[in-house]
Design a protein around this motif. Structure first.
Motif, mmCIF file in Angstrom:
data_model
loop_
_atom_site.group_PDB
_atom_site.id
_atom_site.type_symbol
_atom_site.label_atom_id
_atom_site.label_comp_id
_atom_site.label_asym_id
_atom_site.label_seq_id
_atom_site.Cartn_x
_atom_site.Cartn_y
_atom_site.Cartn_z
ATOM 1 N N ASP A 1 0.857 -1.184 0.000
ATOM 2 C CA ASP A 1 0.000 0.000 0.000
ATOM 3 C C ASP A 1 0.893 1.234 0.000
ATOM 4 O OD1 ASP A 1 -1.824 2.015 0.351
ATOM 5 O OD2 ASP A 1 -2.547 1.336 2.307
ATOM 6 N N ARG A 2 1.193 1.718 -1.195
ATOM 7 C CA ARG A 2 2.189 2.787 -1.300
ATOM 8 C C ARG A 2 1.764 4.056 -0.580
ATOM 9 N NH1 ARG A 2 4.533 4.060 -7.105
ATOM 10 N NH2 ARG A 2 4.398 1.783 -7.161
ATOM 11 N N ASP A 3 0.462 4.313 -0.509
ATOM 12 C CA ASP A 3 -0.011 5.519 0.155
ATOM 13 C C ASP A 3 0.249 5.503 1.654
ATOM 14 O OD1 ASP A 3 -0.941 6.556 -2.236
ATOM 15 O OD2 ASP A 3 -2.973 5.767 -1.963
ATOM 16 N N SER A 4 0.548 4.321 2.210
ATOM 17 C CA SER A 4 0.751 4.217 3.654
ATOM 18 C C SER A 4 2.216 4.251 4.064
ATOM 19 C CB SER A 4 0.122 2.915 4.175
ATOM 20 O OG SER A 4 0.873 1.788 3.745
ATOM 21 N N LEU A 5 3.141 4.339 3.107
ATOM 22 C CA LEU A 5 4.553 4.181 3.444
ATOM 23 C C LEU A 5 5.074 5.308 4.335
ATOM 24 C CD1 LEU A 5 5.974 2.781 0.091
ATOM 25 C CD2 LEU A 5 5.529 1.546 2.225
ATOM 26 N N GLN A 6 4.598 6.528 4.131
ATOM 27 C CA GLN A 6 5.011 7.617 5.019
ATOM 28 C C GLN A 6 4.554 7.336 6.450
ATOM 29 O OE1 GLN A 6 6.762 10.453 4.702
ATOM 30 N NE2 GLN A 6 7.225 10.336 2.518
ATOM 31 N N ASP A 7 3.347 6.854 6.589
ATOM 32 C CA ASP A 7 2.844 6.517 7.929
ATOM 33 C C ASP A 7 3.610 5.352 8.530
ATOM 34 O OD1 ASP A 7 0.931 8.512 7.734
ATOM 35 O OD2 ASP A 7 -0.646 7.148 7.014
ATOM 36 N N ILE A 8 3.960 4.367 7.706
ATOM 37 C CA ILE A 8 4.736 3.226 8.196
ATOM 38 C C ILE A 8 6.099 3.691 8.697
ATOM 39 C CG2 ILE A 8 5.930 1.117 7.462
ATOM 40 C CD1 ILE A 8 3.561 0.610 5.566
ATOM 41 N N ALA A 9 6.738 4.581 7.952
ATOM 42 C CA ALA A 9 8.041 5.109 8.381
ATOM 43 C C ALA A 9 7.915 5.849 9.703
ATOM 44 C CB ALA A 9 8.614 6.028 7.311
ATOM 45 N N ASN B 1 15.718 -3.731 3.701
ATOM 46 C CA ASN B 1 14.568 -4.019 2.849
ATOM 47 C C ASN B 1 14.621 -5.482 2.406
ATOM 48 O OD1 ASN B 1 13.177 -1.439 2.580
ATOM 49 N ND2 ASN B 1 15.026 -0.727 1.524
ATOM 50 N N ALA B 2 14.070 -6.358 3.249
ATOM 51 C CA ALA B 2 14.127 -7.789 2.958
ATOM 52 C C ALA B 2 12.808 -8.351 2.442
ATOM 53 C CB ALA B 2 14.555 -8.566 4.212
ATOM 54 N N ALA B 3 11.720 -7.623 2.574
ATOM 55 C CA ALA B 3 10.424 -8.127 2.114
ATOM 56 C C ALA B 3 10.426 -8.272 0.596
ATOM 57 C CB ALA B 3 9.304 -7.189 2.543
ATOM 58 N N GLY B 4 9.750 -9.304 0.114
ATOM 59 C CA GLY B 4 9.690 -9.490 -1.332
ATOM 60 C C GLY B 4 8.668 -10.532 -1.724
ATOM 61 N N ILE B 5 8.413 -10.603 -3.022
ATOM 62 C CA ILE B 5 7.459 -11.568 -3.560
ATOM 63 C C ILE B 5 7.967 -12.057 -4.910
ATOM 64 C CG2 ILE B 5 6.086 -9.790 -4.731
ATOM 65 C CD1 ILE B 5 3.592 -11.435 -4.100
ATOM 66 N N ASN B 6 7.690 -13.328 -5.201
ATOM 67 C CA ASN B 6 8.034 -13.901 -6.500
ATOM 68 C C ASN B 6 6.801 -14.629 -7.029
ATOM 69 O OD1 ASN B 6 9.068 -15.146 -8.748
ATOM 70 N ND2 ASN B 6 10.901 -15.926 -7.751
ATOM 71 N N THR B 7 6.139 -14.049 -8.020
ATOM 72 C CA THR B 7 4.903 -14.628 -8.534
ATOM 73 C C THR B 7 5.145 -15.845 -9.425
ATOM 74 O OG1 THR B 7 4.980 -12.980 -10.305
ATOM 75 C CG2 THR B 7 3.568 -12.506 -8.413
ATOM 76 N N ALA C 1 9.419 -0.541 -5.674
ATOM 77 C CA ALA C 1 8.903 0.765 -5.254
ATOM 78 C C ALA C 1 8.884 0.913 -3.741
ATOM 79 C CB ALA C 1 7.499 0.981 -5.824
ATOM 80 N N ALA C 2 8.409 -0.098 -3.029
ATOM 81 C CA ALA C 2 8.307 0.012 -1.572
ATOM 82 C C ALA C 2 9.662 0.255 -0.907
ATOM 83 C CB ALA C 2 7.629 -1.228 -0.997
ATOM 84 N N PRO C 3 10.731 -0.473 -1.271
ATOM 85 C CA PRO C 3 12.028 -0.171 -0.661
ATOM 86 C C PRO C 3 12.486 1.263 -0.891
ATOM 87 C CG PRO C 3 12.111 -2.302 -1.730
ATOM 88 C CD PRO C 3 10.798 -1.675 -2.114
ATOM 89 N N PHE C 4 12.224 1.791 -2.105
ATOM 90 C CA PHE C 4 12.655 3.165 -2.354
ATOM 91 C C PHE C 4 11.871 4.164 -1.522
ATOM 92 C CE2 PHE C 4 11.974 7.252 -4.400
ATOM 93 C CZ PHE C 4 13.268 7.750 -4.297
ATOM 94 N N PHE C 5 10.563 4.087 -1.571
ATOM 95 C CA PHE C 5 9.759 5.108 -0.904
ATOM 96 C C PHE C 5 9.854 4.999 0.621
ATOM 97 C CE2 PHE C 5 7.766 5.244 -5.137
ATOM 98 C CZ PHE C 5 7.906 6.605 -5.376
ATOM 99 N N LEU C 6 10.075 3.793 1.132
ATOM 100 C CA LEU C 6 10.290 3.663 2.576
ATOM 101 C C LEU C 6 11.626 4.289 2.960
ATOM 102 C CD1 LEU C 6 8.958 2.489 5.115
ATOM 103 C CD2 LEU C 6 10.256 0.377 4.725
#
Length: 250
Positions: free
Chosen positions: A66-74, A89-95, A116-121
């Protein structure tokens, strides 16, 4: 020498801390004296991690997709112990979709969470690191940052991006005392690589492709991780260290 690798009192945020190499990293750093916030989606798994991990720990349940929540997460990550010094930044997914079967949704969720999440966080946490004149950003790259594997086009694209993003982070922020490096694990037994290790023949084939002759164990990442998180790597930035038993050397 011990001072070079000392992380005592540093505040660390580890994404993907509920399992796999993220959990290994969070436990290692807590045991080394850091104050560790484990961040993941599964509250029960984070609670189990804390219960079995000595040291100063806290947990934060959040959805990084949820990219809109990353500022709040930080912001929330800084509540238990103060401003973040080290972001892992260890979280990840492989579809695991073949090129012919990749969907818009599969592509987007992979690129969003892995890149995107690692960068914006990191972007949200960098101002506090700049203020302190010290910071460490550790991204997780992959063998697929350099190699193409079957069913890995979206994952490989995201991890190739992680390697370049790490260089760009270093260019942007290293003059402020913030280093950015990436670790690229080989084949380690984790939830993400479960399908690989479920096939003994495939797992052995991967082991045979290394110079060392075996697949990785979680503890094999401990030394490299301590290096990039500490003052031992003060003059190292923008680099990707392949912790792969020599897989990419052959």
């Amino acid at each position: 020498m011990n001072q070079l690798f000392d992380v005592t009192g540093k505040t660390v945020c580890v994404t993907g801390a509920s399992s796999g190499l993220g959990r290994q990293a969070a436990s290692l750093l807590a045991g080394a004296g850091a104050r560790v916030i484990g961040l993941a989606r599964r509250a029960d798994a984070l609670a189990a991690w804390r219960e079995n991990t000595p040291g100063e720990t806290a947990s934060l349940t959040a959805d990084l997709s949820d990219r809109d929540s990353l500022q709040d997460i930080a912001r929330d990550a800084a509540q238990p112990f103060g401003a973040i010094d080290i972001l892992i930044n260890a979280a990840g997914i492989n579809t695991r979709q073949s090129a012919d079967d990749v969907t818009d949704a599969g592509w987007d969720v992979t690129l969003n969470l892995n890149l995107a999440a690692p960068f914006f966080l990191a972007q949200a946490m960098v101002p506090a690191m700049k203020k302190n004149g010290w910071g460490r950003i550790v991204n997780f790259a992959s063998l697929q940052s350099r190699r193409a594997f079957p069913g890995g086009i979206s994952y490989g694209a995201s991890k190739g991006g992680v390697e370049q993003m790490t260089r760009a982070m270093a260019e942007a922020w290293s003059r402020d005392g913030i280093t950015a490096n990436a670790l690229a694990p080989g084949f380690f037994r984790t939830e993400l690589t479960g399908p690989v290790f479920a096939d003994p023949v495939l797992a052995q084939r991967n082991a045979d492709q290394t110079c060392i002759g075996r697949n990785g164990e979680p503890v094999d990442l401990d030394g490299p991780l301590m290096f990039v998180c500490s003052d031992a790597s003060a003059y190292v930035t923008g680099q990707t260290l392949f912790v792969d038993g020599g897989f990419t050397a052959k």
